[in-house]
Motif scaffolding. Sequence first.
Motif, mmCIF file in Angstrom:
data_model
loop_
_atom_site.group_PDB
_atom_site.id
_atom_site.type_symbol
_atom_site.label_atom_id
_atom_site.label_comp_id
_atom_site.label_asym_id
_atom_site.label_seq_id
_atom_site.Cartn_x
_atom_site.Cartn_y
_atom_site.Cartn_z
ATOM 1 N N GLU A 31 0.835 -1.197 0.000
ATOM 2 C CA GLU A 31 0.000 0.000 0.000
ATOM 3 C C GLU A 31 0.872 1.251 0.000
ATOM 4 O O GLU A 31 1.861 1.340 0.740
ATOM 5 C CB GLU A 31 -0.910 0.015 1.228
ATOM 6 C CG GLU A 31 -1.888 -1.143 1.255
ATOM 7 C CD GLU A 31 -2.797 -1.138 2.466
ATOM 8 O OE1 GLU A 31 -3.998 -1.430 2.301
ATOM 9 O OE2 GLU A 31 -2.311 -0.839 3.580
ATOM 10 N N ARG A 32 0.505 2.178 -0.846
ATOM 11 C CA ARG A 32 1.139 3.500 -0.911
ATOM 12 C C ARG A 32 2.646 3.413 -1.156
ATOM 13 O O ARG A 32 3.439 4.133 -0.527
ATOM 14 C CB ARG A 32 0.827 4.323 0.344
ATOM 15 C CG ARG A 32 -0.664 4.606 0.538
ATOM 16 C CD ARG A 32 -0.926 5.445 1.764
ATOM 17 N NE ARG A 32 -0.502 4.784 2.991
ATOM 18 C CZ ARG A 32 -1.229 3.870 3.645
ATOM 19 N NH1 ARG A 32 -2.419 3.511 3.171
ATOM 20 N NH2 ARG A 32 -0.778 3.329 4.753
ATOM 21 N N ALA A 33 3.042 2.550 -2.062
ATOM 22 C CA ALA A 33 4.438 2.555 -2.496
ATOM 23 C C ALA A 33 4.723 3.874 -3.185
ATOM 24 O O ALA A 33 3.884 4.401 -3.931
ATOM 25 C CB ALA A 33 4.710 1.394 -3.449
ATOM 26 N N GLY A 34 5.926 4.408 -2.946
ATOM 27 C CA GLY A 34 6.277 5.655 -3.604
ATOM 28 C C GLY A 34 6.266 5.526 -5.104
ATOM 29 O O GLY A 34 5.838 6.440 -5.817
ATOM 30 N N GLY A 35 6.738 4.399 -5.623
ATOM 31 C CA GLY A 35 6.715 4.117 -7.050
ATOM 32 C C GLY A 35 5.916 2.862 -7.323
ATOM 33 O O GLY A 35 4.729 2.767 -7.013
ATOM 34 N N ASP A 36 6.574 1.861 -7.897
ATOM 35 C CA ASP A 36 5.900 0.613 -8.263
ATOM 36 C C ASP A 36 5.667 -0.255 -7.027
ATOM 37 O O ASP A 36 6.456 -0.240 -6.080
ATOM 38 C CB ASP A 36 6.759 -0.144 -9.270
ATOM 39 C CG ASP A 36 7.151 0.743 -10.439
ATOM 40 O OD1 ASP A 36 6.377 0.827 -11.399
ATOM 41 O OD2 ASP A 36 8.244 1.349 -10.371
ATOM 42 N N ALA A 37 4.605 -1.040 -7.057
ATOM 43 C CA ALA A 37 4.272 -1.872 -5.899
ATOM 44 C C ALA A 37 5.089 -3.162 -5.883
ATOM 45 O O ALA A 37 5.832 -3.423 -4.936
ATOM 46 C CB ALA A 37 2.781 -2.184 -5.881
ATOM 47 N N ILE A 38 4.951 -3.985 -6.921
ATOM 48 C CA ILE A 38 5.647 -5.278 -6.984
ATOM 49 C C ILE A 38 6.184 -5.471 -8.393
ATOM 50 O O ILE A 38 5.430 -5.399 -9.373
ATOM 51 C CB ILE A 38 4.712 -6.446 -6.633
ATOM 52 C CG1 ILE A 38 4.165 -6.302 -5.207
ATOM 53 C CG2 ILE A 38 5.424 -7.780 -6.800
ATOM 54 C CD1 ILE A 38 3.119 -7.340 -4.849
#
Length: 507
Positions: free
Chosen positions: A281-288
């Motif tokens: 949740e709320r990754a600065g850029g890409d999540a995974i």
Amino acid sequence: MTDHFISSSDGDDANDGLTPASAWRTLARAEGLDPSPGDALLLARGSRFTGQSLHLHDISGDAERPVTIGCYGDPSQPLPIIACDGNGRWFEDYRAPIGGSPHRNRGTVSTALLLRDCSHVHVHDIEITNRRIDDADGHRYNDLDVMDRTGVAVIAENGGTSRGVRLERLYIHDVNGNIYDKHMANGGIQVIAHLPEDASTIETNIARFDDLRIADNIVRDTSRWGIAVGYTAYLNVIDHGGRDADGNWDNTFDYGDGTIDEATLRRYGATNVVVEGNVVERAGGDAITVMYCDRPLVRRNVSREAAIDIRDDVYTATTNDRVAAAIWPWRCRNAIFEYNEAYDTLNADRGNGDGQAWDADFGDGTEYRYNYSRNNSGGCIMFCNEKAVNSLFHCNVSDRDRMGAIDIPRNPDASVTGNTFIIAEDADPLRLDRADGTADVEGNTFVYAGATPKRTEWHPRGSHVSYSGNVYIGFADTPEQDAAEAPQPYRYDGDNNQSSPQMHRSK
């Protein structure tokens, strides 16, 4: 098998650490350990290790008796927390170029939990943070030179193949790293391979990963990445890196026609990678993102509000790589993405050049199946440019993703089959501003969510899209190919493993 115990409240570094009653007090006491297979390092529930880090090097269990790093104590107490706060600094060096600016390939990194050249190590049930406490370094949080930070970094470097690493049930949050650096150890979880220090062993001691599992973790509020697996200095070999007059790699690459040689990737990249059951949740850029992996399996993960920093009023020090999507591969072969969910990926309307839920990016044989996306600002699925080949998107549901559900910039062969696309009022089936690729769109259902029938461009200028057997609900017009024929059902015969399914289409 020996257990070692650490308690921030009841321990003493003068103890032997062999029982809860004689626990050590600080994480530093454990860094000289040379555990044997089956040994464990256990942190007391309720402990808080403020300003501390745990860096372990050259540790190895075996397949039947891994070394365990976990917790002990009253299960009603909270997980032990490593609150690194910018400490735990080490120097990362890929020893090779890894792409253009702003991709630094060396520099100081702060990491709460570092596993370097470790094999058969299982880490579970620990809380981890790495906050930026103030601006004492003289930088604003979004300056280009802010120090990279990681919750967990797993590094292969001098020990050849790192095998059997497990990261499970970790709670990683508030990792305030550099908002620009994509491929340093910078974010919630980063798994990276460098070249070995001894340059003469680059081909005989290849740093890579095998049998890696990242599962059931919660990752929140991390910069730049949520979870990133497999980036490697050996991309210079995999991607046919160019060399200068002195024989040094020169940061240029030849991706050919986009296909990836299986033997090369299995020799230099990551194998048997599973990323499963994580919430980011709320990754600065890409999540995974999985990178340079052969047949990675990415399933049952959830991304919410990825790309929170990828906007033109925050990401201001450079415009390079101001792009981020939710869950996707880079330079993988036959990657499988299934049963994932992606919601509310941000900022395609504020400078994020991506913003999609899914992105088949410079890979060979990427397959998305049985995934669900909703309200992602840049659309549902992007097939990214000429070097994303043999990509298949089928049996997914897109629920009112923004801009355009299907994004095909310069892509040669996207296959979009058997999906349901619910199109938002202000969106279109195609992302029209860059629909200059090729796609086979067959057996899908398109449902417009607006109150009155919608007209759209089914064949934007420069596009090469064929339509067959689709169902259209709520549209005032349909593609000419489909208007002349009755829709037929799409049938999929496949299984739940990583092999490519057999597709059966009827018209």
